[in-house]
Write an enzyme that holds these catalytic residues in place. Structure first.
Site, PDB file in Angstrom:
ATOM      1  N   HIS A  37       9.268  -8.211 -23.311  1.00 20.24           N
ATOM      2  CA  HIS A  37      10.781  -7.851 -22.902  1.00 20.24           C
ATOM      3  C   HIS A  37      10.835  -6.800 -21.910  1.00 20.24           C
ATOM      4  O   HIS A  37      11.644  -7.038 -20.938  1.00 20.24           O
ATOM      5  CB  HIS A  37      11.677  -7.437 -24.113  1.00 20.24           C
ATOM      6  CG  HIS A  37      11.456  -8.420 -25.280  1.00 20.24           C
ATOM      7  ND1 HIS A  37      10.940  -8.141 -26.476  1.00 20.24           N
ATOM      8  CD2 HIS A  37      12.193  -9.498 -25.465  1.00 20.24           C
ATOM      9  CE1 HIS A  37      11.275  -9.143 -27.334  1.00 20.24           C
ATOM     10  NE2 HIS A  37      11.866 -10.012 -26.801  1.00 20.24           N
ATOM     11  N   GLY A 147      11.262 -15.065 -20.019  1.00 22.94           N
ATOM     12  CA  GLY A 147       9.665 -14.976 -19.790  1.00 22.94           C
ATOM     13  C   GLY A 147       9.142 -16.432 -19.721  1.00 22.94           C
ATOM     14  O   GLY A 147       9.788 -17.379 -20.329  1.00 22.94           O
ATOM     15  N   GLN A 148       7.883 -16.581 -19.081  1.00 22.91           N
ATOM     16  CA  GLN A 148       7.214 -17.660 -19.083  1.00 22.91           C
ATOM     17  C   GLN A 148       6.573 -17.935 -20.519  1.00 22.91           C
ATOM     18  O   GLN A 148       6.385 -19.423 -20.642  1.00 22.91           O
ATOM     19  CB  GLN A 148       6.143 -17.483 -18.096  1.00 22.91           C
ATOM     20  CG  GLN A 148       5.037 -18.943 -17.868  1.00 22.91           C
ATOM     21  CD  GLN A 148       5.684 -19.981 -17.646  1.00 22.91           C
ATOM     22  OE1 GLN A 148       6.887 -20.049 -16.748  1.00 22.91           O
ATOM     23  NE2 GLN A 148       5.309 -21.227 -18.058  1.00 22.91           N
ATOM     24  N   ASP A 150       8.134 -18.645 -23.018  1.00 25.07           N
ATOM     25  CA  ASP A 150       8.883 -19.707 -23.677  1.00 25.07           C
ATOM     26  C   ASP A 150       9.069 -20.727 -22.674  1.00 25.07           C
ATOM     27  O   ASP A 150      10.303 -21.030 -22.046  1.00 25.07           O
ATOM     28  CB  ASP A 150      10.234 -18.869 -24.049  1.00 25.07           C
ATOM     29  CG  ASP A 150      10.190 -18.040 -25.342  1.00 25.07           C
ATOM     30  OD1 ASP A 150      10.453 -18.520 -26.476  1.00 25.07           O
ATOM     31  OD2 ASP A 150       9.719 -16.893 -25.015  1.00 25.07           O
ATOM     32  N   GLN A 153      11.902 -23.419 -23.071  1.00 26.72           N
ATOM     33  CA  GLN A 153      13.017 -22.698 -22.897  1.00 26.72           C
ATOM     34  C   GLN A 153      13.594 -22.607 -21.497  1.00 26.72           C
ATOM     35  O   GLN A 153      14.697 -22.954 -20.955  1.00 26.72           O
ATOM     36  CB  GLN A 153      13.028 -21.393 -23.688  1.00 26.72           C
ATOM     37  CG  GLN A 153      14.310 -20.476 -23.385  1.00 26.72           C
ATOM     38  CD  GLN A 153      14.323 -19.133 -24.197  1.00 26.72           C
ATOM     39  OE1 GLN A 153      14.614 -19.189 -25.533  1.00 26.72           O
ATOM     40  NE2 GLN A 153      13.922 -17.997 -23.507  1.00 26.72           N
ATOM     41  N   VAL A 176       3.380 -11.343 -21.098  1.00 30.22           N
ATOM     42  CA  VAL A 176       2.465 -10.310 -21.235  1.00 30.22           C
ATOM     43  C   VAL A 176       1.662 -10.279 -22.695  1.00 30.22           C
ATOM     44  O   VAL A 176       2.325 -10.888 -23.642  1.00 30.22           O
ATOM     45  CB  VAL A 176       3.575  -8.967 -21.468  1.00 30.22           C
ATOM     46  CG1 VAL A 176       2.869  -7.805 -21.624  1.00 30.22           C
ATOM     47  CG2 VAL A 176       4.241  -8.590 -20.191  1.00 30.22           C
ATOM     48  N   SER A 186       8.158 -10.940 -30.957  1.00 29.27           N
ATOM     49  CA  SER A 186       8.720 -10.002 -31.808  1.00 29.27           C
ATOM     50  C   SER A 186       8.092 -10.883 -33.325  1.00 29.27           C
ATOM     51  O   SER A 186       8.142 -10.085 -34.341  1.00 29.27           O
ATOM     52  CB  SER A 186      10.393 -10.486 -31.950  1.00 29.27           C
ATOM     53  OG  SER A 186      10.638 -10.303 -30.818  1.00 29.27           O
TER      54      SER A 186
HETATM   55  P1  AMP Z   1      13.383 -13.438 -27.217  1.00 31.63           P
HETATM   56  O1  AMP Z   1      13.816 -11.997 -27.588  1.00 31.63           O
HETATM   57  O2  AMP Z   1      12.291 -13.532 -28.180  1.00 31.63           O
HETATM   58  O3  AMP Z   1      14.634 -14.244 -27.161  1.00 31.63           O
HETATM   59  O4  AMP Z   1      12.864 -13.240 -25.832  1.00 31.63           O
HETATM   60  C1  AMP Z   1      13.766 -12.554 -24.899  1.00 31.63           C
HETATM   61  C2  AMP Z   1      13.073 -13.041 -23.491  1.00 31.63           C
HETATM   62  O5  AMP Z   1      11.810 -12.051 -23.401  1.00 31.63           O
HETATM   63  C3  AMP Z   1      12.594 -14.559 -23.404  1.00 31.63           C
HETATM   64  O6  AMP Z   1      13.068 -14.793 -21.979  1.00 31.63           O
HETATM   65  C4  AMP Z   1      11.206 -14.307 -23.550  1.00 31.63           C
HETATM   66  O7  AMP Z   1      10.702 -15.540 -22.900  1.00 31.63           O
HETATM   67  C5  AMP Z   1      10.739 -13.183 -23.165  1.00 31.63           C
HETATM   68  N1  AMP Z   1       9.745 -13.057 -23.602  1.00 31.63           N
HETATM   69  C6  AMP Z   1       9.134 -12.743 -24.953  1.00 31.63           C
HETATM   70  N2  AMP Z   1       7.837 -12.563 -25.104  1.00 31.63           N
HETATM   71  C7  AMP Z   1       7.378 -12.318 -23.884  1.00 31.63           C
HETATM   72  C8  AMP Z   1       6.117 -12.176 -23.374  1.00 31.63           C
HETATM   73  N3  AMP Z   1       5.149 -11.917 -24.279  1.00 31.63           N
HETATM   74  N4  AMP Z   1       6.113 -12.022 -22.184  1.00 31.63           N
HETATM   75  C9  AMP Z   1       6.683 -12.254 -21.376  1.00 31.63           C
HETATM   76  N5  AMP Z   1       8.140 -12.440 -21.679  1.00 31.63           N
HETATM   77  C10 AMP Z   1       8.299 -12.595 -23.107  1.00 31.63           C
END
Ligand code: AMP
Length: 280
Positions: A37, A147-148, A150, A153, A176, A186
């Site tokens: 994030h 993030g790539q 997802d 998504q 990452v 998460s």
């Molecule tokens: P989330 O809180 O899981 O909905 O994620 C919020 C944003 O963070 C989304 O755009 C995800 O794709 C991105 N994200 C989650 N994990 C990673 C990661 N390991 N690397 C890059 N982006 C991430």
């Protein structure tokens, strides 16, 4: 950093910034923040004059029986991290604020929204598209960062942004990972020590496929078999999908050419994890 809980107040603040000519970046999240994030936030800070983030665990994107209730919630710590990165506004509405009684309108992206994760989690991407459309209306950012990790998504949101004429740029950011290759999530918090070891097989399978592509194999069916052989070495995981698709339509491609998306999803114990890479 200003913490805003009301839609009306958030809208007023963001509108004002836009009329002042400020380039506004936006990073939507569900909280329980990790370096993945924060990498989105850092990119937004580097590219925009003001950055807003949101934390909202969106009930609409969880099916009954999924992990909505137990999803990690670490608001105080998240807020501290976002402030330290330089986020100016944190939007953190509650569910009633986002979905007041009587709200019925949803956004569905047929086709794309039914593939990959959308196939195994029916209704999930309607929940995602609906909340992101609402957030885009509320914040009206110039750029929104995703993030790539997802990848499905991202495809759904690209299509939605285009179809609904949102006047913003979607920016996709690299995955990452932990030092051993596990994509940060998460949901990694749910894993026991043993499960975390087993979870590494996702990255191993992708790496093996990537290597095979590098040495000249392009046929998807062969590459998928190579990946499946690696996944089969793990006990305690249940593969949901392993697929080679077009990253925009999420439809399978017969040959893994440059730009193709190689994606995997699997249950490790009860935890569903995803990972992917784009063919270079
Ligand atoms: P989330 O809180 O899981 O909905 O994620 C919020 C944003 O963070 C989304 O755009 C995800 O794709 C991105 N994200 C989650 N994990 C990673 C990661 N390991 N690397 C890059 N982006 C991430």
């Amino acid at each position: 950093m200003q913490i805003v809980k009301s839609v009306a107040q958030m809208q007023t603040i963001c509108r004002k910034l836009r009329t002042q000519g400020v380039v506004l970046g936006f990073v939507p999240t569900m909280g329980a923040l990790h370096q993945g994030h924060l990498s989105l936030v850092q990119r937004a800070i580097a590219e925009c004059q003001t950055v807003a983030a949101s934390i909202f665990v969106n009930p609409l994107q969880f099916a009954p029986g999924e992990d909505f209730a137990k999803y990690p919630r670490t608001f105080e710590q998240d807020a501290r991290q976002l402030e330290a990165e330089g986020v100016a506004i944190l939007f953190a509405p509650d569910a009633k604020e986002m979905y007041p009684e009587g709200a019925v309108t949803t956004i569905t992206v047929p086709g794309i929204g039914d593939r990959l994760d959308g196939a195994s989690r029916p209704g999930h991407f309607t929940g995602v598209a609906t909340v992101v459309a609402k957030l885009f209306h509320i914040v009206a950012p110039h750029r929104a960062y995703f993030g790539q990790k997802d990848a499905a998504q991202l495809a759904v949101l690209r299509q939605m942004t285009q179809d609904l004429n949102f006047d913003l740029e979607l920016v996709s950011c690299a995955i990452v990972r932990d030092a051993d290759g596990l994509a940060l999530s998460s949901r990694n918090q749910y894993l026991s020590g043993l499960e975390r070891e087993e979870a590494l097989v996702l990255h191993r399978a992708l790496t093996r496929i990537e290597h095979s592509i590098t040495i000249g194999e392009r046929q998807s069916s062969t590459l998928l078999q190579i990946g499946r052989n690696v996944l089969d070495t793990a006990t305690g995981i249940q593969v949901d999908y392993l697929a080679i698709v077009d990253p925009r339509s999420l439809l399978p491609v017969a040959s893994a050419e440059k730009g193709a998306l190689v994606a995997v999803a699997a249950y490790v114990g009860r935890t569903r994890l995803i990972d992917n890479f784009l063919v270079t």
